[in-house]
Design a protein around this motif. Structure first.
Motif, mmCIF file in Angstrom:
data_model
loop_
_atom_site.group_PDB
_atom_site.id
_atom_site.type_symbol
_atom_site.label_atom_id
_atom_site.label_comp_id
_atom_site.label_asym_id
_atom_site.label_seq_id
_atom_site.Cartn_x
_atom_site.Cartn_y
_atom_site.Cartn_z
ATOM 1 N N ALA A 50 -35.669 29.156 -9.418
ATOM 2 C CA ALA A 50 -35.723 29.740 -8.075
ATOM 3 C C ALA A 50 -35.009 28.827 -7.075
ATOM 4 O O ALA A 50 -34.231 29.294 -6.240
ATOM 5 N N LYS A 51 -35.253 27.528 -7.167
ATOM 6 C CA LYS A 51 -34.617 26.566 -6.262
ATOM 7 C C LYS A 51 -33.111 26.556 -6.468
ATOM 8 O O LYS A 51 -32.344 26.606 -5.504
ATOM 9 N N GLU A 52 -32.658 26.506 -7.709
ATOM 10 C CA GLU A 52 -31.223 26.474 -7.992
ATOM 11 C C GLU A 52 -30.549 27.785 -7.586
ATOM 12 O O GLU A 52 -29.453 27.779 -7.041
ATOM 13 N N SER A 53 -31.206 28.899 -7.847
ATOM 14 C CA SER A 53 -30.645 30.204 -7.480
ATOM 15 C C SER A 53 -30.463 30.301 -5.975
ATOM 16 O O SER A 53 -29.428 30.757 -5.487
ATOM 17 N N ARG A 54 -31.481 29.884 -5.225
ATOM 18 C CA ARG A 54 -31.402 29.925 -3.767
ATOM 19 C C ARG A 54 -30.280 29.021 -3.273
ATOM 20 O O ARG A 54 -29.509 29.392 -2.383
ATOM 21 N N SER A 55 -30.154 27.842 -3.890
ATOM 22 C CA SER A 55 -29.117 26.902 -3.490
ATOM 23 C C SER A 55 -27.719 27.469 -3.740
ATOM 24 O O SER A 55 -26.834 27.379 -2.887
ATOM 25 N N ILE A 56 -27.517 28.072 -4.910
ATOM 26 C CA ILE A 56 -26.216 28.666 -5.240
ATOM 27 C C ILE A 56 -25.900 29.824 -4.297
ATOM 28 O O ILE A 56 -24.783 29.941 -3.784
ATOM 29 N N LEU A 57 -26.897 30.660 -4.053
ATOM 30 C CA LEU A 57 -26.703 31.803 -3.160
ATOM 31 C C LEU A 57 -26.300 31.322 -1.769
ATOM 32 O O LEU A 57 -25.372 31.870 -1.154
ATOM 33 N N GLU A 58 -26.964 30.283 -1.272
ATOM 34 C CA GLU A 58 -26.653 29.756 0.060
ATOM 35 C C GLU A 58 -25.281 29.097 0.108
ATOM 36 O O GLU A 58 -24.473 29.385 0.994
ATOM 37 N N LYS A 59 -25.008 28.209 -0.861
ATOM 38 C CA LYS A 59 -23.788 27.404 -0.823
ATOM 39 C C LYS A 59 -22.527 28.194 -1.138
ATOM 40 O O LYS A 59 -21.490 27.998 -0.513
ATOM 41 N N LEU A 60 -22.590 29.062 -2.145
ATOM 42 C CA LEU A 60 -21.375 29.732 -2.604
ATOM 43 C C LEU A 60 -21.172 31.127 -2.047
ATOM 44 O O LEU A 60 -20.043 31.616 -2.009
ATOM 45 N N TYR A 61 -22.259 31.777 -1.642
ATOM 46 C CA TYR A 61 -22.141 33.182 -1.249
ATOM 47 C C TYR A 61 -22.677 33.465 0.142
ATOM 48 O O TYR A 61 -22.963 34.607 0.486
ATOM 49 N N GLY A 62 -22.805 32.418 0.963
ATOM 50 C CA GLY A 62 -23.235 32.610 2.341
ATOM 51 C C GLY A 62 -24.582 33.309 2.439
ATOM 52 O O GLY A 62 -24.814 34.064 3.374
ATOM 53 N N ASN A 63 -25.437 33.078 1.464
ATOM 54 C CA ASN A 63 -26.772 33.676 1.406
ATOM 55 C C ASN A 63 -26.713 35.201 1.276
ATOM 56 O O ASN A 63 -27.645 35.903 1.672
ATOM 57 N N SER A 64 -25.611 35.717 0.727
ATOM 58 C CA SER A 64 -25.431 37.155 0.568
ATOM 59 C C SER A 64 -25.515 37.541 -0.910
ATOM 60 O O SER A 64 -24.626 37.204 -1.697
ATOM 61 N N LEU A 65 -26.566 38.249 -1.256
ATOM 62 C CA LEU A 65 -26.709 38.740 -2.623
ATOM 63 C C LEU A 65 -25.588 39.724 -2.959
ATOM 64 O O LEU A 65 -25.082 39.748 -4.072
ATOM 65 N N GLN A 66 -25.177 40.508 -1.969
ATOM 66 C CA GLN A 66 -24.082 41.453 -2.177
ATOM 67 C C GLN A 66 -22.801 40.716 -2.569
ATOM 68 O O GLN A 66 -22.091 41.150 -3.479
ATOM 69 N N ASN A 67 -22.498 39.603 -1.904
ATOM 70 C CA ASN A 67 -21.310 38.823 -2.249
ATOM 71 C C ASN A 67 -21.399 38.261 -3.667
ATOM 72 O O ASN A 67 -20.407 38.238 -4.394
#
Length: 132
Positions: A81-98
Motif C-alpha cells: 500500500a505504501k509503495e503503491s501510493r508512492s508510485i502513484l504520487e511520484k510518477l502519475y501525479g496521484n492520478s489512477l487514470q494516468n
C-alpha cells in the motif's frame, strides 16, 4: 498506514517476499534456500542484509533459541500500500487514470484486464452502497 516505512531495495524485497510467504518465523538458511538461483549469496552476506532489514524495522530476530528466527514486523499488504501510493504520487501525479492509461498504452495490461478492473470497480461500488 505507517508513513515512516522505508523503501526496500530489490534484494531486500526478495528477502521480505520469502519471509512474507510463510506464516511462521524462518531461519536464515530457509531464506537462503528460497533465494537460491536468484541470489548467489554466502550466508554471511544474507546475515548482513537481515541485520539491515532489522535496523529498518522490517524484521524481528528472535535469538532465544539456538537458531535465530526471523519474522516480519511490517505486513506485505502494508508495504504494498505504501509503495503503491508512492508510485502513484511520484510518477502519475496521484492520478489512477494516468496510471491505467500508461499501463494500457504500453501493453502491460489489455482489454481483458480492463474488463476485470471494471468488474472490480462495480463490486467495490456495490459494497460501498450496501454499507451506506
Amino acid at each position: 498506514m505507517n508513513d515512516k516505512i522505508k523503501r526496500l531495495g530489490d534484494a531486500e524485497l526478495e528477502m521480505m517476499l520469502v519471509i512474507w510467504d510463510t506464516s511462521e518465523p524462518v531461519t536464515s538458511n530457509y531464506i537462503l534456500e528460497r533465494l537460491h538461483g536468484r541470489r548467489g549469496w554466502a550466508l554471511s552476506t544474507l546475515m548482513t542484509a537481515l541485520a539491515r532489514l532489522a535496523a529498518k524495522g522490517f524484521v524481528y530476530c528472535d535469538r532465544t533459541t539456538r537458531t535465530n528466527l526471523y519474522s516480519a514486523l511490517i505486513s506485505a499488504e502494508e508495504y504494498k500500500a505504501k509503495e503503491s501510493r508512492s508510485i502513484l504520487e511520484k510518477l502519475y501525479g496521484n492520478s489512477l487514470q494516468n496510471l491505467v492509461t500508461s499501463l494500457y498504452d504500453s501493453h502491460t495490461i489489455n482489454d481483458a484486464d480492463l474488463s476485470e478492473l471494471q468488474k472490480l470497480i462495480e463490486k467495490i461500488e456495490r459494497r460501498k452502497n450496501n454499507h451506506a
